[in-house]
Design a protein around this motif. Sequence first.
Motif, PDB file in Angstrom:
ATOM      1  N   ASP A  96       0.803  -1.022   0.114  1.00  0.00           N
ATOM      2  CA  ASP A  96      -0.024  -0.004   0.055  1.00  0.00           C
ATOM      3  C   ASP A  96       0.983   1.329  -0.276  1.00  0.00           C
ATOM      4  OD1 ASP A  96      -1.507   2.096   0.375  1.00  0.00           O
ATOM      5  OD2 ASP A  96      -2.862   1.274   2.119  1.00  0.00           O
ATOM      6  N   SER A  97       1.144   2.022  -1.209  1.00  0.00           N
ATOM      7  CA  SER A  97       1.871   2.857  -1.264  1.00  0.00           C
ATOM      8  C   SER A  97       1.697   4.040  -0.260  1.00  0.00           C
ATOM      9  CB  SER A  97       2.167   3.446  -2.647  1.00  0.00           C
ATOM     10  OG  SER A  97       0.857   3.719  -3.162  1.00  0.00           O
ATOM     11  N   LYS A  98       0.328   4.211  -0.004  1.00  0.00           N
ATOM     12  CA  LYS A  98       0.096   5.452   0.832  1.00  0.00           C
ATOM     13  C   LYS A  98       0.709   5.107   2.366  1.00  0.00           C
ATOM     14  CE  LYS A  98      -4.054   6.948  -1.438  1.00  0.00           C
ATOM     15  NZ  LYS A  98      -5.089   6.343  -2.114  1.00  0.00           N
ATOM     16  N   LYS A  99       0.582   3.780   2.838  1.00  0.00           N
ATOM     17  CA  LYS A  99       0.845   3.391   4.186  1.00  0.00           C
ATOM     18  C   LYS A  99       2.558   3.121   3.974  1.00  0.00           C
ATOM     19  CE  LYS A  99      -1.784   0.339   5.460  1.00  0.00           C
ATOM     20  NZ  LYS A  99      -2.564  -0.682   6.017  1.00  0.00           N
ATOM     21  N   ALA A 100       3.151   3.097   2.953  1.00  0.00           N
ATOM     22  CA  ALA A 100       4.667   2.541   2.810  1.00  0.00           C
ATOM     23  C   ALA A 100       5.747   3.661   3.524  1.00  0.00           C
ATOM     24  CB  ALA A 100       5.164   2.330   1.496  1.00  0.00           C
ATOM     25  N   ALA A 101       5.345   5.108   3.337  1.00  0.00           N
ATOM     26  CA  ALA A 101       6.302   5.952   3.861  1.00  0.00           C
ATOM     27  C   ALA A 101       5.477   7.077   4.500  1.00  0.00           C
ATOM     28  CB  ALA A 101       7.459   6.471   2.756  1.00  0.00           C
ATOM     29  N   PRO A 102       6.109   7.782   5.415  1.00  0.00           N
ATOM     30  CA  PRO A 102       5.514   8.998   6.053  1.00  0.00           C
ATOM     31  C   PRO A 102       5.653  10.143   5.010  1.00  0.00           C
ATOM     32  CG  PRO A 102       7.217   8.143   7.499  1.00  0.00           C
ATOM     33  CD  PRO A 102       7.444   7.580   6.063  1.00  0.00           C
ATOM     34  N   LYS A 103       4.656  11.144   5.322  1.00  0.00           N
ATOM     35  CA  LYS A 103       4.597  12.359   4.737  1.00  0.00           C
ATOM     36  C   LYS A 103       5.928  12.958   4.301  1.00  0.00           C
ATOM     37  CE  LYS A 103       0.128  14.827   4.575  1.00  0.00           C
ATOM     38  NZ  LYS A 103      -0.613  14.104   5.507  1.00  0.00           N
ATOM     39  N   GLY A 104       6.084  13.513   3.272  1.00  0.00           N
ATOM     40  CA  GLY A 104       7.810  13.967   2.975  1.00  0.00           C
ATOM     41  C   GLY A 104       8.685  13.051   2.233  1.00  0.00           C
ATOM     42  N   PHE A 105       8.599  11.794   2.457  1.00  0.00           N
ATOM     43  CA  PHE A 105       9.408  10.987   1.600  1.00  0.00           C
ATOM     44  C   PHE A 105       8.571  10.636   0.228  1.00  0.00           C
ATOM     45  CE2 PHE A 105      10.609   9.899   5.846  1.00  0.00           C
ATOM     46  CZ  PHE A 105      11.859   9.692   5.814  1.00  0.00           C
ATOM     47  N   ILE A 106       9.441  10.794  -0.867  1.00  0.00           N
ATOM     48  CA  ILE A 106       8.928  10.446  -2.319  1.00  0.00           C
ATOM     49  C   ILE A 106       9.374   9.202  -2.577  1.00  0.00           C
ATOM     50  CG2 ILE A 106       9.213  11.376  -4.570  1.00  0.00           C
ATOM     51  CD1 ILE A 106       9.968  14.307  -3.438  1.00  0.00           C
ATOM     52  N   THR A 107       8.601   8.368  -2.560  1.00  0.00           N
ATOM     53  CA  THR A 107       8.775   7.016  -2.979  1.00  0.00           C
ATOM     54  C   THR A 107       9.097   6.988  -4.431  1.00  0.00           C
ATOM     55  OG1 THR A 107       8.265   6.047  -0.739  1.00  0.00           O
ATOM     56  CG2 THR A 107       8.474   4.536  -2.481  1.00  0.00           C
ATOM     57  N   GLU A 108       9.926   6.372  -4.923  1.00  0.00           N
ATOM     58  CA  GLU A 108      10.117   6.258  -6.439  1.00  0.00           C
ATOM     59  C   GLU A 108      10.181   4.893  -6.742  1.00  0.00           C
ATOM     60  OE1 GLU A 108      12.558  10.259  -7.357  1.00  0.00           O
ATOM     61  OE2 GLU A 108      13.769   8.205  -7.211  1.00  0.00           O
ATOM     62  N   GLU A 109      10.675   4.074  -5.858  1.00  0.00           N
ATOM     63  CA  GLU A 109      10.674   2.591  -6.205  1.00  0.00           C
ATOM     64  C   GLU A 109      10.761   1.623  -5.013  1.00  0.00           C
ATOM     65  OE1 GLU A 109      13.780   1.163  -9.298  1.00  0.00           O
ATOM     66  OE2 GLU A 109      14.161   3.385  -9.252  1.00  0.00           O
TER      67      GLU A 109
ATOM     68  N   LEU B 114      12.482   0.773   0.291  1.00  0.00           N
ATOM     69  CA  LEU B 114      11.988   1.830  -0.601  1.00  0.00           C
ATOM     70  C   LEU B 114      12.998   2.803  -1.133  1.00  0.00           C
ATOM     71  CD1 LEU B 114       9.158   2.886   1.915  1.00  0.00           C
ATOM     72  CD2 LEU B 114       8.927   1.323  -0.150  1.00  0.00           C
ATOM     73  N   PHE B 115      13.061   3.241  -2.174  1.00  0.00           N
ATOM     74  CA  PHE B 115      14.089   4.250  -2.652  1.00  0.00           C
ATOM     75  C   PHE B 115      13.214   5.553  -3.150  1.00  0.00           C
ATOM     76  CE2 PHE B 115      14.805  -0.190  -3.248  1.00  0.00           C
ATOM     77  CZ  PHE B 115      16.307  -0.569  -3.229  1.00  0.00           C
ATOM     78  N   GLY B 116      13.983   6.605  -3.110  1.00  0.00           N
ATOM     79  CA  GLY B 116      13.432   7.661  -3.635  1.00  0.00           C
ATOM     80  C   GLY B 116      14.154   8.857  -3.008  1.00  0.00           C
ATOM     81  N   VAL B 117      13.477  10.037  -2.462  1.00  0.00           N
ATOM     82  CA  VAL B 117      13.963  11.214  -2.262  1.00  0.00           C
ATOM     83  C   VAL B 117      13.486  11.576  -0.764  1.00  0.00           C
ATOM     84  CG1 VAL B 117      14.364  13.443  -2.554  1.00  0.00           C
ATOM     85  CG2 VAL B 117      14.299  12.144  -4.382  1.00  0.00           C
ATOM     86  N   CYS B 118      14.281  11.722   0.346  1.00  0.00           N
ATOM     87  CA  CYS B 118      14.017  11.913   1.718  1.00  0.00           C
ATOM     88  C   CYS B 118      13.468  13.501   1.888  1.00  0.00           C
ATOM     89  CB  CYS B 118      15.235  11.752   2.480  1.00  0.00           C
ATOM     90  SG  CYS B 118      16.415  13.029   2.724  1.00  0.00           S
ATOM     91  N   PRO B 119      12.745  13.517   2.812  1.00  0.00           N
ATOM     92  CA  PRO B 119      12.332  15.122   3.158  1.00  0.00           C
ATOM     93  C   PRO B 119      13.300  16.381   2.861  1.00  0.00           C
ATOM     94  CG  PRO B 119      11.309  13.473   4.660  1.00  0.00           C
ATOM     95  CD  PRO B 119      12.460  12.745   3.876  1.00  0.00           C
ATOM     96  N   SER B 120      14.432  16.021   3.494  1.00  0.00           N
ATOM     97  CA  SER B 120      15.281  17.193   3.515  1.00  0.00           C
ATOM     98  C   SER B 120      16.064  17.430   2.031  1.00  0.00           C
ATOM     99  CB  SER B 120      16.484  17.065   4.506  1.00  0.00           C
ATOM    100  OG  SER B 120      17.053  15.794   4.570  1.00  0.00           O
ATOM    101  N   CYS B 121      16.025  16.230   1.376  1.00  0.00           N
ATOM    102  CA  CYS B 121      16.706  16.303  -0.078  1.00  0.00           C
ATOM    103  C   CYS B 121      15.494  17.031  -1.016  1.00  0.00           C
ATOM    104  CB  CYS B 121      17.358  15.136  -0.555  1.00  0.00           C
ATOM    105  SG  CYS B 121      18.840  14.879   0.426  1.00  0.00           S
ATOM    106  N   ALA B 122      14.291  16.649  -0.537  1.00  0.00           N
ATOM    107  CA  ALA B 122      13.073  17.191  -1.305  1.00  0.00           C
ATOM    108  C   ALA B 122      12.787  18.612  -1.664  1.00  0.00           C
ATOM    109  CB  ALA B 122      11.957  16.467  -1.114  1.00  0.00           C
TER     110      ALA B 122
END
Lengths: 123, 123
Positions: A96-109, B114-122
Amino acid sequence: MKRRTSQRAALEMVFQKEDRPMGVEEILNAGRKIVRTLNQATVYRNLKIMVDNGELIQINHPAMGTLYERTGKGHHHHFYCRICGRVFELPGCGLDSKKAAPKGFITEEHEIFLFGVCPSCAK
Amino acid sequence: MKRRTSQRAALEMVFQKEDRPMGVEEILNAGRKIVRTLNQATVYRNLKIMVDNGELIQINHPAMGTLYERTGKGHHHHFYCRICGRVFELPGCGLDSKKAAPKGFITEEHEIFLFGVCPSCAK
DNA sequence: GTCTATGCAAACGTTTTGCAGTGGG
DNA sequence: CCCACTGCAAAACGTTTGCATAGAC
């Protein structure tokens, strides 16, 4: 200019025949049944070329180390059976991509590794 | 009989101070600031001991290789920021265990990266 | 004083690289 | 006839191990 060598053809045959994630040693052994002189370094070099070509992808499995599998299977993840040691490709995704990471994290893969017992070992 | 050495104490201080997953080299460098003569082999041996003790767990991260983190954090997964290269521990889990694997597979454990961009780098 | 843990260097398994020679185009 | 690709051997990389000795108890 890229050349078609018997060594690379052998590796393609191996992946066509055994259509599942494989490690380097396994690939080397299978390839040597086709081209007896096949060398480790050649396997490493060709695997890298095939990954760059988009024919293969490299997986870094927590339990099995580096594996290679053919592309074009769509989004899927891997199940490792602790009894038989095989790695299975499971289509689909239970994340569930919504529950995967907290707000602020941009999950790409993402990658998911499952561990347990496969159907045939469960019997 | 287990002995309390300055080297092991230094490693514990490192993990207490930097409470996040770390690689061996990073641990070694941080530890050397406390015990200047700290040796690689000693770090490897003590990390193994600390894992056996249940103080640490070893993670095999697909992008970062072998990492060590403190135990006692509950079920969580790891987010890798491709900008800063740091690994974050994310509490909770977005995996729907019913959709994770087809019937017949008995899933005992899982790991999610998970892979992506963290809040401070975003920003 | 005992004996575990350390530092050092060598060994290890896996992956990469340098180089001379083979063979695909 | 080129020069990309191969085989081989050496190097590189992360990790482990053997051994003499420092240091915890």
